[in-house]
Scaffold this active site. Structure first.
Site, PDB file in Angstrom:
ATOM      1  CB  CYS A  83      89.438 -70.700  57.971  1.00 44.47           C
ATOM      2  SG  CYS A  83      89.974 -69.324  56.954  1.00 44.47           S
ATOM      3  CB  CYS A  89      86.073 -66.028  54.189  1.00 50.99           C
ATOM      4  SG  CYS A  89      86.174 -66.856  52.662  1.00 50.99           S
ATOM      5  CB  CYS A 170      91.703 -72.139  50.918  1.00 47.42           C
ATOM      6  SG  CYS A 170      89.963 -72.850  50.819  1.00 47.42           S
ATOM      7  CG  PHE A 304      69.142 -84.051  35.359  1.00 51.73           C
ATOM      8  CD1 PHE A 304      68.860 -82.799  34.787  1.00 51.73           C
ATOM      9  CD2 PHE A 304      68.034 -84.716  36.108  1.00 51.73           C
ATOM     10  CE1 PHE A 304      67.467 -82.265  34.768  1.00 51.73           C
ATOM     11  CE2 PHE A 304      66.607 -84.278  35.962  1.00 51.73           C
ATOM     12  CZ  PHE A 304      66.425 -83.247  35.360  1.00 51.73           C
ATOM     13  CB  CYS A 399      72.667 -80.162  44.646  1.00 51.11           C
ATOM     14  SG  CYS A 399      71.879 -79.372  43.421  1.00 51.11           S
TER      15      CYS A 399
END
Length: 442
Positions: A83, A89, A170, A304, A399
């Site tokens: 990119c 970015c 993107c 969850f 995560c």
């Protein structure tokens, strides 16, 4: 009148110190990690195995933050970022690193965290990987109206800044948006009320490419006409959301949004949380079913559980699944998904799993196996209840690796040991680390 003397403060003309360091890993932000004079040193953009000359930006008691000046010895894993906005970015942190090397570095990062709690050997399994580009089914872009130029910019936040990097494509967004985004940027800048555009969301929900415009006030009729023409020309669907109202399609056509997992149809709304990497989500669910070694007599507790992303596929392999989630709307979606897929061995309830009183309402002895998929904060209070559990297997999907390491100590105290662990490459080219760990009671 008396004139008081005021001493002039000397300006600090001291030049920042330049140092030379050898990078031996990356941290949770994707920055290179080195050692210098007994301190940890972070160098953004540096890769493991490289030697850098860097300028000291901050010299704290326990760490140094440095800015890379020159790479003296480059890693064989360094690549030219695909990119053109990668250096400015804030969306990606590791595009300058080959995809397989990213996995290796992230695994080393997780190993380093576990070594701090004296767990030096981990039972690594094959890490889950998929496409490293065009994998995101949902992307959110910020909008900025430049009044003096009467111009609307859309893009991502710059690194370490609130300023915007304007983009017209993107490489992480789903493939159909590769051409749509460029046309969308021009179309939005032509709107009469473009200054009210706040955010733009791109959703790939097969067979539709959906664009959601979040605006400060409702669009005028002229802008609706322009957006309608745009959607027809670019084969996409445009939704507009104003204020706290739900996003509505400008063509007035109601659409049933869903994704498929292992033969199941999972319904959702645009505002719902779902995994944005469908390919990796499917691999993760398949591995969860395999690792838990589900039997027809098993009763499984899914904590969850969200809208049933794990619960419903798992229910096809066991006697019963109970899903618990803090969001009432997610529980309602899970119940709806169970009904539409004709799954009668699922039960869902709403509980705040961070509240001691609500945890006491759970009959822990009823379940043979437990799956938990918490947010980045992890599940510390929940895992402190592990001594009450009767389950022989616990699958923790994390995560945030730091939360996983912390919570694993509570599980270990209750007699659960790590049996399997693997990375899930959910967000290639970013510093994000997703981990699956199976704990077995010994």
């Amino acid at each position: 009148m008396v004139k008081l003397f005021s001493a002039t403060h000397k300006k600090n003309t001291k030049q920042p110190k330049a140092i030379e360091v050898i990078i031996d890993g990356i941290n949770h932000q994707g920055h290179g990690v080195a050692r210098h004079q007994g301190k940890v040193c972070f160098v953004e953009g540096a890769l493991p195995g490289e030697t850098w000359r860097a300028k000291v930006v901050e010299d704290k008691k326990h760490f140094i933050q440095a800015q890379g000046l020159k790479c003296l010895t480059a890693s064989a894993d360094r690549q030219t970022p695909p990119c053109k906005w990668a250096e400015t970015c804030g969306g990606c942190q590791l595009q300058h690193m080959q995809p397989q090397a990213q996995i290796t570095a992230k695994q080393s990062f997780v190993e380093g965290l576990f070594s701090k709690v004296k767990l030096h050997t981990l039972p690594w399994q094959t890490n889950l990987q998929g496409d490293d580009l065009h994998y995101r089914n949902r992307v959110r872009l910020a909008a900025w109206y430049e009044g003096k130029q009467d111009k609307l910019h859309i893009g991502f936040r710059q690194k370490r800044s609130k300023k915007l990097v304007a983009v017209d494509r993107c490489l992480l967004a789903a493939k159909p948006f590769e051409t749509i985004l460029s046309a969308l940027r021009l179309q939005l800048d032509s709107l009469k009320d473009k200054k009210y555009v706040q955010h733009v969301e791109l959703h790939q929900v097969d067979p539709w490419s959906i664009i959601v415009l979040r605006v400060a006030q409702p669009c005028c009729r002229e802008d609706i006409q322009r957006l309608t023409q745009f959607s027809e020309q670019n084969n996409c669907v445009v939704f507009v959301q104003s204020g706290t109202s739900p996003a509505l399609p400008i063509d007035g056509v109601a659409r049933e949004l869903s994704y498929s997992i292992l033969g199941l149809k999972m319904h959702f709304e645009l505002a719902d949380f779902i995994q944005v990497n469908h390919q990796m989500n499917q691999q993760m669910i398949e591995q969860a079913i395999s690792w838990l070694d589900l039997q027809p007599s098993d009763k499984v507790l899914d904590l969850f559980c969200g809208s049933g992303n794990f619960s419903l596929p798992i229910s096809q392999h066991c006697q019963f699944v109970a899903g618990i989630e803090g969001s009432e709307s997610a529980v309602q979606r899970a119940q709806h998904n169970a009904q539409t897929n004709q799954l009668k061995n699922c039960q869902f309830s709403t509980k705040n799993l961070a509240e001691q009183a609500e945890l006491k309402q759970i009959n822990w002895g009823e379940y043979d196996k437990i799956l938990l998929d918490p947010s980045r904060d992890g599940a510390a209070l929940l895992c402190q209840q592990a001594h009450n559990w009767q389950a022989n297997s616990v699958l923790y999907i994390a995560c945030d690796a730091n939360s996983l390491v912390r919570d694993s100590q509570f599980l270990d105290d209750a007699g659960y040991k790590i049996s399997k662990i693997a990375l899930v490459d959910m967000f290639p080219h970013t510093a994000h680390v997703e981990t699956m760990a199976l704990f077995k009671r010994v």
